[in-house]
Design a protein around this motif. Structure first.
Motif, PDB file in Angstrom:
ATOM      1  N   ALA A 114     -24.217  24.433 119.299  1.00  0.00           N
ATOM      2  CA  ALA A 114     -23.141  25.427 119.281  1.00  0.00           C
ATOM      3  C   ALA A 114     -23.659  26.784 118.825  1.00  0.00           C
ATOM      4  O   ALA A 114     -23.250  27.835 119.354  1.00  0.00           O
ATOM      5  N   ALA A 115     -24.562  26.788 117.842  1.00  0.00           N
ATOM      6  CA  ALA A 115     -25.135  28.057 117.388  1.00  0.00           C
ATOM      7  C   ALA A 115     -25.947  28.726 118.490  1.00  0.00           C
ATOM      8  O   ALA A 115     -25.866  29.946 118.694  1.00  0.00           O
ATOM      9  N   GLN A 116     -26.730  27.946 119.223  1.00  0.00           N
ATOM     10  CA  GLN A 116     -27.485  28.499 120.335  1.00  0.00           C
ATOM     11  C   GLN A 116     -26.554  29.038 121.419  1.00  0.00           C
ATOM     12  O   GLN A 116     -26.777  30.113 121.973  1.00  0.00           O
ATOM     13  N   GLY A 117     -25.504  28.268 121.732  1.00  0.00           N
ATOM     14  CA  GLY A 117     -24.553  28.731 122.729  1.00  0.00           C
ATOM     15  C   GLY A 117     -23.829  29.990 122.300  1.00  0.00           C
ATOM     16  O   GLY A 117     -23.572  30.884 123.119  1.00  0.00           O
ATOM     17  N   ALA A 118     -23.496  30.088 121.021  1.00  0.00           N
ATOM     18  CA  ALA A 118     -22.827  31.293 120.521  1.00  0.00           C
ATOM     19  C   ALA A 118     -23.733  32.513 120.652  1.00  0.00           C
ATOM     20  O   ALA A 118     -23.268  33.611 121.016  1.00  0.00           O
ATOM     21  N   ALA A 119     -25.020  32.338 120.364  1.00  0.00           N
ATOM     22  CA  ALA A 119     -25.947  33.464 120.502  1.00  0.00           C
ATOM     23  C   ALA A 119     -26.052  33.910 121.952  1.00  0.00           C
ATOM     24  O   ALA A 119     -26.047  35.117 122.255  1.00  0.00           O
ATOM     25  N   ILE A 120     -26.140  32.935 122.872  1.00  0.00           N
ATOM     26  CA  ILE A 120     -26.222  33.279 124.296  1.00  0.00           C
ATOM     27  C   ILE A 120     -24.938  33.959 124.753  1.00  0.00           C
ATOM     28  O   ILE A 120     -24.959  34.957 125.488  1.00  0.00           O
ATOM     29  N   GLY A 121     -23.783  33.417 124.334  1.00  0.00           N
ATOM     30  CA  GLY A 121     -22.513  34.014 124.726  1.00  0.00           C
ATOM     31  C   GLY A 121     -22.334  35.416 124.191  1.00  0.00           C
ATOM     32  O   GLY A 121     -21.837  36.305 124.897  1.00  0.00           O
ATOM     33  N   ALA A 122     -22.729  35.643 122.945  1.00  0.00           N
ATOM     34  CA  ALA A 122     -22.614  36.985 122.373  1.00  0.00           C
ATOM     35  C   ALA A 122     -23.496  37.977 123.121  1.00  0.00           C
ATOM     36  O   ALA A 122     -23.097  39.118 123.386  1.00  0.00           O
ATOM     37  N   PHE A 123     -24.701  37.536 123.480  1.00  0.00           N
ATOM     38  CA  PHE A 123     -25.606  38.419 124.231  1.00  0.00           C
ATOM     39  C   PHE A 123     -25.025  38.753 125.600  1.00  0.00           C
ATOM     40  O   PHE A 123     -25.075  39.908 126.050  1.00  0.00           O
ATOM     41  N   MET A 124     -24.455  37.755 126.269  1.00  0.00           N
ATOM     42  CA  MET A 124     -23.845  38.013 127.573  1.00  0.00           C
ATOM     43  C   MET A 124     -22.621  38.903 127.439  1.00  0.00           C
ATOM     44  O   MET A 124     -22.363  39.761 128.300  1.00  0.00           O
ATOM     45  N   GLY A 125     -21.842  38.723 126.354  1.00  0.00           N
ATOM     46  CA  GLY A 125     -20.694  39.586 126.137  1.00  0.00           C
ATOM     47  C   GLY A 125     -21.090  41.033 125.916  1.00  0.00           C
ATOM     48  O   GLY A 125     -20.397  41.959 126.348  1.00  0.00           O
ATOM     49  N   ILE A 126     -22.229  41.243 125.242  1.00  0.00           N
ATOM     50  CA  ILE A 126     -22.716  42.617 125.041  1.00  0.00           C
ATOM     51  C   ILE A 126     -23.149  43.223 126.367  1.00  0.00           C
ATOM     52  O   ILE A 126     -22.888  44.405 126.647  1.00  0.00           O
ATOM     53  N   LEU A 127     -23.796  42.418 127.217  1.00  0.00           N
ATOM     54  CA  LEU A 127     -24.254  42.928 128.504  1.00  0.00           C
ATOM     55  C   LEU A 127     -23.087  43.312 129.411  1.00  0.00           C
ATOM     56  O   LEU A 127     -23.169  44.283 130.160  1.00  0.00           O
ATOM     57  N   THR A 128     -22.013  42.536 129.351  1.00  0.00           N
ATOM     58  CA  THR A 128     -20.859  42.851 130.196  1.00  0.00           C
ATOM     59  C   THR A 128     -20.026  43.996 129.644  1.00  0.00           C
ATOM     60  O   THR A 128     -19.093  44.463 130.313  1.00  0.00           O
ATOM     61  N   ASN A 129     -20.327  44.441 128.407  1.00  0.00           N
ATOM     62  CA  ASN A 129     -19.654  45.593 127.810  1.00  0.00           C
ATOM     63  C   ASN A 129     -18.141  45.411 127.762  1.00  0.00           C
ATOM     64  O   ASN A 129     -17.347  46.304 128.110  1.00  0.00           O
ATOM     65  N   ASP A 130     -17.746  44.222 127.323  1.00  0.00           N
ATOM     66  CA  ASP A 130     -16.327  43.913 127.130  1.00  0.00           C
ATOM     67  C   ASP A 130     -15.528  44.193 128.398  1.00  0.00           C
ATOM     68  O   ASP A 130     -14.624  45.028 128.441  1.00  0.00           O
ATOM     69  N   ALA A 131     -15.866  43.453 129.449  1.00  0.00           N
ATOM     70  CA  ALA A 131     -15.176  43.643 130.729  1.00  0.00           C
ATOM     71  C   ALA A 131     -13.740  43.143 130.707  1.00  0.00           C
ATOM     72  O   ALA A 131     -13.013  43.312 131.681  1.00  0.00           O
TER      73      ALA A 131
END
Length: 222
Positions: free
Chosen positions: A58-75
């Motif tokens: 879950a910690a690894q998934g949260a890190a990946i999700g947060a990184f993807m959320g930053i890349l999408t710039n809160d779409a």
């Protein structure tokens, strides 16, 4: 004097230490720690192993999700909730929630990915410990659980949340099962040549030495 002493010390060091890549050293150390952690985890009871695997995944998934959320710039701001949301068609409102869940910011994506990876890893760990193997059934059951939990936490319920949970779980299970079967197909070793296998069996059979040498020469000159 000092330079000669330093040069002598470098000359006395093994070549493997002098010329070793720092990246290779880091990778070797990381692999050693990973193997030690897996060995320790395998000795624990099922509840402890499942809890540790779930939390770390879950910690690894949260890190990946947060990184993807930053890349999408809160779409998610592209899909704002209208003021008269209550007057919308239930199907349209469900589609809007799905779009917002899939395009949220760093915190939303971190939560979604943490749930998906954590639940998937936890269920897979329990089933592998109980069944003693990892196969397509284990993969599909774990994917069904992660898909169902993702549907619950992301708010993609729609007019019938229970049906949407089952639909999401089945979709995740089918996709994961297909990927597992595809990976198994490509990971299989290539089939051996039938002629070579038959000849090898003949060569290895208890023939007289003179006949075996003659047969081997014919194979070479064939």
């Amino acid at each position: 004097m000092g330079g000669e002493k330093q040069g002598a010390m470098v000359a006395e060091m093994p070549n493997s230490v002098v010329g070793q890549n720092p990246i290779a050293q880091f990778q070797a150390k990381f692999k050693e720690l990973e193997e030690g952690f897996k060995g320790w985890l395998a000795k624990q009871s099922l509840p402890v192993e499942a809890a540790v695997v779930t939390v770390t995944s879950a910690a690894q998934g949260a890190a990946i999700g947060a990184f993807m959320g930053i890349l999408t710039n809160d779409a998610s701001s592209v899909f704002p909730t209208p003021p008269d949301a209550a007057a919308l068609n239930p199907q349209a409102m469900a589609s809007l929630k799905q779009a917002q869940a899939l395009s949220g910011g760093p915190f939303v994506q971190a939560r979604n990915f943490a749930v998906m990876t954590g639940v998937n890893a936890g269920i897979s760990c329990v089933m592998k410990r109980i069944r003693g193997k990892e196969d397509v059934q284990t993969s599909m059951v774990a994917a069904f659980g992660s898909g169902a939990m993702f549907s619950l936490v992301s708010g993609m319920g729609g007019p019938n949340p229970a049906a949407n949970v089952i639909t999401s779980g089945l979709f995740f299970a089918l996709v994961q099962g297909g990927l597992f079967q595809l990976g198994q197909k490509f990971s299989q070793p290539p089939a051996e040549d039938v002629f070579l296998c038959e000849n090898k069996n003949h060569v290895d059979s208890p023939w007289p030495p003179e006949l075996r040498e003659e047969f081997q020469e014919r194979l070479v000159n064939r």
